[in-house]
Design a protein around this motif. Structure first.
Motif, PDB file in Angstrom:
ATOM      1  N   ARG A   1     -21.668   0.050 -41.394  1.00 39.71           N
ATOM      2  CA  ARG A   1     -22.992   0.132 -42.052  1.00 39.71           C
ATOM      3  C   ARG A   1     -22.653   0.869 -43.350  1.00 39.71           C
ATOM      4  NH1 ARG A   1     -25.775   2.880 -36.873  1.00 39.71           N
ATOM      5  NH2 ARG A   1     -25.619   1.179 -35.439  1.00 39.71           N
TER       6      ARG A   1
ATOM      7  N   PHE B   1     -18.301   1.759 -36.377  1.00 33.10           N
ATOM      8  CA  PHE B   1     -19.940   1.620 -36.627  1.00 33.10           C
ATOM      9  C   PHE B   1     -20.255   1.909 -38.002  1.00 33.10           C
ATOM     10  CE2 PHE B   1     -19.625   1.393 -31.978  1.00 33.10           C
ATOM     11  CZ  PHE B   1     -20.748   0.387 -31.715  1.00 33.10           C
ATOM     12  N   ILE B   2     -19.968   3.217 -38.151  1.00 35.08           N
ATOM     13  CA  ILE B   2     -20.241   3.864 -39.425  1.00 35.08           C
ATOM     14  C   ILE B   2     -19.669   3.145 -40.558  1.00 35.08           C
ATOM     15  CG2 ILE B   2     -20.095   5.788 -40.700  1.00 35.08           C
ATOM     16  CD1 ILE B   2     -20.326   7.496 -38.013  1.00 35.08           C
TER      17      ILE B   2
ATOM     18  N   VAL C   1     -14.742   6.701 -31.672  1.00 34.68           N
ATOM     19  CA  VAL C   1     -15.790   5.604 -31.142  1.00 34.68           C
ATOM     20  C   VAL C   1     -16.927   5.115 -32.222  1.00 34.68           C
ATOM     21  CG1 VAL C   1     -17.128   7.185 -30.021  1.00 34.68           C
ATOM     22  CG2 VAL C   1     -17.221   5.018 -28.911  1.00 34.68           C
ATOM     23  N   HIS C   2     -17.236   6.195 -32.939  1.00 33.25           N
ATOM     24  CA  HIS C   2     -18.294   5.952 -34.218  1.00 33.25           C
ATOM     25  C   HIS C   2     -17.602   5.637 -35.244  1.00 33.25           C
ATOM     26  CE1 HIS C   2     -20.809   8.637 -31.520  1.00 33.25           C
ATOM     27  NE2 HIS C   2     -19.746   9.682 -31.585  1.00 33.25           N
TER      28      HIS C   2
ATOM     29  N   CYS D   1     -23.447  19.857 -33.282  1.00 29.15           N
ATOM     30  CA  CYS D   1     -22.544  18.882 -32.618  1.00 29.15           C
ATOM     31  C   CYS D   1     -20.993  18.767 -33.290  1.00 29.15           C
ATOM     32  CB  CYS D   1     -23.050  17.518 -32.984  1.00 29.15           C
ATOM     33  SG  CYS D   1     -24.464  17.139 -32.038  1.00 29.15           S
ATOM     34  N   LEU D   2     -20.867  19.690 -34.921  1.00 31.02           N
ATOM     35  CA  LEU D   2     -19.643  19.739 -35.234  1.00 31.02           C
ATOM     36  C   LEU D   2     -19.406  18.130 -35.772  1.00 31.02           C
ATOM     37  CD1 LEU D   2     -17.806  22.160 -32.716  1.00 31.02           C
ATOM     38  CD2 LEU D   2     -19.024  22.752 -34.972  1.00 31.02           C
ATOM     39  N   ASP D   3     -17.825  17.923 -35.571  1.00 24.39           N
ATOM     40  CA  ASP D   3     -17.605  16.698 -35.927  1.00 24.39           C
ATOM     41  C   ASP D   3     -17.515  15.464 -35.079  1.00 24.39           C
ATOM     42  OD1 ASP D   3     -15.896  17.673 -34.168  1.00 24.39           O
ATOM     43  OD2 ASP D   3     -13.853  17.204 -35.259  1.00 24.39           O
ATOM     44  N   TYR D   4     -18.765  15.547 -34.174  1.00 24.91           N
ATOM     45  CA  TYR D   4     -18.967  14.247 -33.348  1.00 24.91           C
ATOM     46  C   TYR D   4     -18.805  13.062 -33.835  1.00 24.91           C
ATOM     47  CZ  TYR D   4     -21.644  11.721 -29.935  1.00 24.91           C
ATOM     48  OH  TYR D   4     -22.096  10.502 -29.402  1.00 24.91           O
ATOM     49  N   LYS D   5     -19.389  12.952 -35.155  1.00 30.21           N
ATOM     50  CA  LYS D   5     -19.449  11.639 -35.872  1.00 30.21           C
ATOM     51  C   LYS D   5     -18.148  11.379 -36.197  1.00 30.21           C
ATOM     52  CE  LYS D   5     -23.307  10.021 -34.775  1.00 30.21           C
ATOM     53  NZ  LYS D   5     -23.265   8.609 -33.800  1.00 30.21           N
TER      54      LYS D   5
ATOM     55  N   LYS E   1     -22.746  12.284 -42.414  1.00 24.46           N
ATOM     56  CA  LYS E   1     -23.070  11.186 -41.679  1.00 24.46           C
ATOM     57  C   LYS E   1     -23.363  11.741 -40.315  1.00 24.46           C
ATOM     58  CE  LYS E   1     -18.172  10.797 -40.934  1.00 24.46           C
ATOM     59  NZ  LYS E   1     -16.927  10.229 -41.487  1.00 24.46           N
ATOM     60  N   SER E   2     -23.765  12.937 -39.814  1.00 21.40           N
ATOM     61  CA  SER E   2     -24.123  13.451 -38.700  1.00 21.40           C
ATOM     62  C   SER E   2     -25.230  13.046 -38.037  1.00 21.40           C
ATOM     63  CB  SER E   2     -23.903  15.091 -38.661  1.00 21.40           C
ATOM     64  OG  SER E   2     -25.141  15.252 -39.645  1.00 21.40           O
ATOM     65  N   TYR E   3     -26.137  12.339 -38.933  1.00 21.81           N
ATOM     66  CA  TYR E   3     -27.155  11.473 -38.192  1.00 21.81           C
ATOM     67  C   TYR E   3     -27.716  10.341 -39.339  1.00 21.81           C
ATOM     68  CZ  TYR E   3     -31.694  10.932 -35.630  1.00 21.81           C
ATOM     69  OH  TYR E   3     -32.490  10.320 -34.789  1.00 21.81           O
TER      70      TYR E   3
ATOM     71  N   ASP F   1     -15.575  11.246 -34.062  1.00 19.19           N
ATOM     72  CA  ASP F   1     -14.774  10.728 -32.942  1.00 19.19           C
ATOM     73  C   ASP F   1     -14.646   9.389 -33.304  1.00 19.19           C
ATOM     74  OD1 ASP F   1     -15.146  13.112 -31.924  1.00 19.19           O
ATOM     75  OD2 ASP F   1     -16.355  12.550 -30.155  1.00 19.19           O
TER      76      ASP F   1
END
Lengths: 251, 839
Positions: free
Chosen positions: A249, A245-246, A241-242, A233-237, A157-159, A239
């Motif tokens: 979806r 949303f994820i 805040v995401h 970005c490592l585990d940015y997704k 799910k990183s992008y 966080d």
């Protein structure tokens, strides 16, 4: 997914031309851009010479990551490798054991934050590159064996939101990874991702993708983009805040 | 005659004339010898057989009693001014077992004498002979025991009774509505009780003490004058303990404590009589009699106390509970308010009822700033309240960070971002909120639907306007404010204000940062310590060099010692190019490009400055990650990158450990009338002590924002200085210190102090008779109200202590009459026995 038409191809070719730098090796900011390294093991390490450039081109076109698309081959003993935190280890067929210095260097590379994408270009499973790579991984990270990368992992799910993985082939429909703490330091594909990415000078795909055709190629690109995004970005997704949303979806 | 003591008092009442005593002894002997039955018959008593044995026992007891009395009369000493008492003692040198054995022999002898007369039918003869033999035996025992008369000189010591008079400030309130003060009422009572006191003084040594927080003796001649009731605390248990201990060293026992108080204890018995306090009281071994002063009816609304932690975490909810006491206030709803240095923070309504006197008001709020602040809980003031200063109560709250909240905004994912994120994510002291622009307007992710992507909208308004103040630090990395997609220009003034008001900012280089990002033309550009030169970014690799300022600055202390730090920086991998900037006046350049000259100075690589109350750091390179990853290629254990960013964050958010001047008030809350004192520590730019630093300290009224006092001190050899301000008026204050060494300013520091309007004594001045009763009950004393009290009715322990001064022993056995008795008794018995033909 639509196949590329001629106009898209020309645009892509023009983009590639712009992205490939000319005389000057580096501009300001290039050092922080994405530029893959290729691990020169003793076997056929450069079986997909155009693949990474194409991946860089796709990453630059699809995301805000700025790339320097010329992959840089490295002797795994070389400490310069540390200027390239993303390294690709591919090849066709078995390769001889790495030197002790190479093993130490790669171990340090992974431990301090480097990322290796391993890719069995020969689609091997239990022999060929697969056997050699597993043998070397047991030396590089003896306590961190490759394991099945869960579908929940942030790589998926990183992008793009991905629910499966495929390359040129579909030997195993999943990725494997060696974890260092929560970080996947090595991700390994059996499916020849680079084979799906490789594109020749004329703009033709070098390999057919099977069994899924062009849709499977797009999956391979999306997997590649996600892996690059994960390395940067490592585990940015993951966080907080995401998450809502994820989840919405993915429902 | 000298008075008798002990057992011999039994005979003291025998003041009959000696002949009468002799006659009684003879009569008793006659009854025993003649046989009571004969006498009873002669007197015509029926059933003499039954009554006779009783009469014989009565005669024997009385005979012995009168004989003893006669003996006492004979042996009693004459009056002697030296001795005041006497007793019979044995002067024999023989040991007690020998005396006992000889006595047994005498008894056996007497018994054998009775046996030798068994055949005789004449009862009276036999009894007379037996009596004589017993008399002989007794006389022999006397000879052996050598009785003597011990004359004693004794002194009587009276036990102590302590009268404890409350002189705390609450005793200044009326005893009853419109009446005299409680202290006055006590004085009147003691004046009325002067005769009772005189009578008590005959039995006890009376000691008078006044007490509040401490105990001090009072002249007994002045007890009828009201005490000056001003004590800031009432410590009943402490006072009782103190008076009990006072006489203990002199060996004088305490017979009791008489406590005259309103019971408004605010030290150990504040919460009532705990089991520990009960144990302490019962250890006294003497009753504590309490006389309750004050009968209620006081009209007062008081914030008795405020329950709150000493510190709170910024941006986390803080709960404050105020305990309110209301006496004589009509039932109604009142608004209790919480203020921070004059600014209203919260209001809580409290419903007062007629049948309740204790209330709780709870406040919840979220502090948005770190530091020390004076908060005040205040209730309205009603007309005719006994005390108005207790309607508000101040406290100091230290607001600290639980974790440093960092907003990390990144224009493009890059390796620089990768390593900063990796570092911040693993730091348990950092709460990291990241926003990375993963897709810019020119990108085409080749998707049919947006939900094939994990991207979320960039919540620009939310983070840069609504939430901005919640961050301790904002890091902008190669972030293009000019991108129309998110209209950042609208928020740049907010960001500048955020920094100016105490926030922290880091800008990291790239093609969209500093001059390349046109930041110098924006409001945020004002906050940056560097400005673009218009010169294109460099591309050459270079080794960043530590500047003289960088050698001392905490941000660039990449190792434990300054020398080692210099070596660590010299060994760092090279950086590849920078945004070319120049440092603004007032900025400190910590690392520079040794080869790039801008206006005659080396171009800054890392520069810092204070902007308003905030701090800013500029990193003009975009390859600082070289310090993170390539630096470790050799396997070095030193983590200079981690240390650099750790230091930078601590400095940026003003970690107290990294401030050159520190100020710590001795007490966060000062009672009325107490001075404010504090310690100031001054450190030089190298963060070592700054001896001789000139420190000017101001006391600022936090409500009004005006300086009320100034002080100038010089730091000692350890860089520390003490400062004290005379007691100011109640209210919130800030102590602000500014230190300089020579011409160089070292920095500022401040702390907050609340000067209370009402001390604990006046926080609740209503009488507590129930506490006084509990004290008396725990010690076996009695509790009475002042109006109904009589000092003579109070239970007190009454043993007297007697001490012996001199003594003199006088033998009694070597008198002529003792020999005459022995000789007479032996001769008479021999004569009679011979006459009656027993010999």
């Amino acid at each position: 997914l639509p196949a590329l038409n001629r106009r898209q191809f020309l645009k892509a070719a023009a983009g590639t031309a712009i992205l490939v730098p000319g005389a000057r090796a580096f501009a300001f900011g290039d050092e922080s851009r994405f530029r893959p390294a290729i691990v020169q093991h003793g076997g056929n390490w450069n079986a997909r010479p155009t693949a990474l450039r194409r991946l860089c081109w796709e990453v630059a076109g699809r995301t805000s990551i700025e790339v320097y698309p010329e992959a840089r081959p490295f002797d795994p003993e070389d400490r310069e490798l540390f200027y390239f935190p993303f390294a690709y280890l591919g090849g066709e067929g078995a390769f001889p054991p790495l030197t002790e210095a190479a093993v130490t260097n790669l171990r340090r590379y992974l431990t301090y934050g480097g990322f290796i994408l391993a890719d069995a270009n020969d689609g091997s499973d239990g022999d060929g590159l697969d056997a050699s790579f597993r043998r070397e991984m047991a030396r590089i990270l003896p306590g961190n064996q490759l394991t099945h990368l869960s579908q929940d992992h942030v790589v998926f799910k990183s992008y793009y939101l991905l629910d499966h993985h495929a390359g040129r082939l579909l030997v195993r429909p999943y990725l494997e990874a060696a974890m260092l703490g929560a970080r996947a330091a090595v991700v390994y594909s059996h499916n020849d991702l680079a084979g799906a990415w490789a594109r020749d000078e004329q703009g033709d795909w070098e390999f057919e993708v099977s069994p899924g055709g062009e849709a499977q190629r797009e999956t391979a690109f999306r997997t590649g983009v996600n892996l690059v995004m994960y390395a940067m970005c490592l585990d940015y997704k993951e966080d907080a805040v995401h998450v809502p949303f994820i989840m919405k979806r993915r429902r | 005659m000298i008075s008798l003591s002990g057992f011999w008092r039994l005979f003291a009442f025998l003041s009959w004339p000696t002949p009468a005593l002799v006659a009684m002894v003879v009569l008793s002997a006659a009854v025993l010898i003649a046989g009571p039955r004969v006498l009873l018959r002669a007197l015509g008593v029926r059933r003499a057989r039954i009554v006779a044995p009783v009469a014989r026992i009565v005669a024997a007891v009385f005979g012995l009693w009168f004989a003893s009395g006669l003996l006492v009369r004979l042996v009693a000493p004459k009056a002697d001014p030296l001795y005041d008492t006497w007793r019979i003692v044995s002067l024999s040198p023989l040991p007690a077992p020998v005396i006992a054995a000889l006595s047994v022999v005498a008894a056996v002898m007497a018994f054998l004498a009775r046996g030798s007369l068994r055949g005789d039918s004449m009862g009276p003869r036999r009894r007379l002979a037996t009596m004589l033999r017993v008399a002989v035996a007794l006389a022999l025992v006397l000879l052996v025991t050598e009785p003597g008369r011990r004359l004693l000189q004794t002194t009587r010591i009276k036990n102590r009774v302590a009268l404890l008079l409350d002189k705390s400030a609450s005793m200044g309130f009326p005893e009853k509505p419109g009446g005299d003060s409680r202290a006055q009422a006590v004085a009147s009572f003691l004046s009325r009780s002067s005769s009772d006191l005189s009578r008590l003084a005959q039995r006890f040594t009376l000691e008078f003490y006044g007490f509040d927080r401490d105990v001090e003796p009072i002249d007994s001649a002045r007890i009828a004058d009201p005490l000056d009731a001003k004590g800031g605390r009432t410590d009943i248990l402490g006072a009782v303990r103190s008076v009990a201990a006072n006489g203990a060293s002199a060996g004088r026992k305490l017979s009791g404590v008489i406590l005259l108080s309103d019971g408004t204890d605010n030290v150990e018995l504040h919460e009532g009589l705990t089991s520990k306090a009960k144990d302490a009281l019962s250890d006294l071994g003497a009753p504590v009699d309490t006389i309750a002063v004050g009968s209620g009816g006081l009209r007062d609304l008081a914030i008795e106390r405020v329950a709150v932690e000493d510190f709170a975490f910024v941006r986390n909810t803080v709960t404050v509970e105020a305990i309110i006491k209301a006496h004589g206030i009509p039932a109604q709803t009142i608004d209790v308010v919480l203020r921070r240095e004059g600014r209203l923070v919260a209001t809580t309504p409290v419903q007062l009822n007629w049948n309740k006197d204790t209330y709780s008001a709870k406040f919840s709020f979220i502090p948005d700033q770190t530091g020390q602040f004076v908060y005040t809980v205040a209730a309205p003031i009603f007309p005719e309240e006994a005390v108005t200063t207790n309607n508000a109560r101040s406290f100091v709250l230290k607001v600290i960070r639980d974790r440093v909240r960092v907003l990390f905004v990144v224009g493009h994912p890059s390796w620089d971002e990768r390593f900063i994120r990796g570092l911040l994510r693993q730091d348990p002291n950092v709460d990291l909120i990241s926003f990375f622009i993963l897709r810019s307007s020119g990108n085409n992710p080749k998707v049919m639907r947006e939900d094939e992507l994990s991207l979320i909208p960039f919540p620009v308004n939310e983070i840069f306007r609504e939430q901005l103040h919640t961050f301790d630090l904002v890091i902008l990395q190669n972030f293009a404010h000019r991108d129309r997609a998110y209209e950042m220009d609208r928020y740049l003034p907010d960001m500048r204000d955020y920094v100016h008001e105490g926030g922290a900012l880091v800008m990291i280089g790239g093609e969209n940062a500093f001059g390349e990002g046109k930041y110098q033309d924006t409001p945020l550009g004002d906050a940056l310590p560097v400005e673009g030169t218009g010169q294109a970014p460099t591309t050459e690799n270079f080794q960043a060099r530590l500047t003289p300022e960088g050698r001392r600055h905490p941000v660039t202390q990449a190792a434990l010692s300054a020398g080692e730090a210099e070596r660590v920086w010299a060994d760092m991998p090279p950086l590849s190019g920078i945004n070319v900037t120049r440092a603004k006046p007032g900025a400190q350049v910590l690392l520079e490009d040794p080869f790039l000259n801008v206006d005659g100075k080396n171009a800054p690589v890392v520069a810092v400055w204070d902007y308003g109350r905030g701090r800013v750091m500029a990193v003009t390179a975009d390859s600082s990650w070289h310090w993170a990853f390539p630096a470790l290629a050799s396997g070095s254990a030193v983590r200079p990158y981690d240390r650099f960013w750790g230091n930078a964050i601590r400095w940026l958010v003003r970690d107290p450990q990294l401030t050159p001047v520190r100020l710590q008030a001795d007490k966060a809350a000062v009672e009325p009338g107490d001075a404010i004192s504090a310690t100031v520590s001054a450190h030089g730019s190298d963060y070592g002590p700054a001896p001789g630093a000139q420190i000017s300290v101001e006391l600022v009224d936090a409500d009004q924002g005006r300086t009320v006092a100034r002080n100038q001190v010089t730091a000692g050899p350890d860089g520390n200085a003490r400062v004290e301000f005379t007691p100011p008026a109640p209210g919130p204050y800030r102590i602000v210190a500014h230190a300089t060494k020579g011409e160089t300013p070292l920095g500022d520091a401040e702390d907050a102090v609340a000067v209370r309007a009402a001390g604990p004594e006046l926080s609740d001045a209503s009488p507590r008779p129930e506490l006084l009763k509990a004290i008396s009950d725990a010690t076996g004393g009695r509790s009475v109200e002042l109006d109904k009290a009589s000092l003579l009715d109070l239970p007190l322990v009454d043993p007297e202590v007697v001490e012996v001064g001199q003594r003199r022993d006088e033998p009694l056995w070597d008198r002529w009459y003792s020999l005459a008795i022995i000789a007479g008794a032996v001769g008479l018995e021999w004569l009679l026995r011979r006459r009656w033909g027993f010999i």
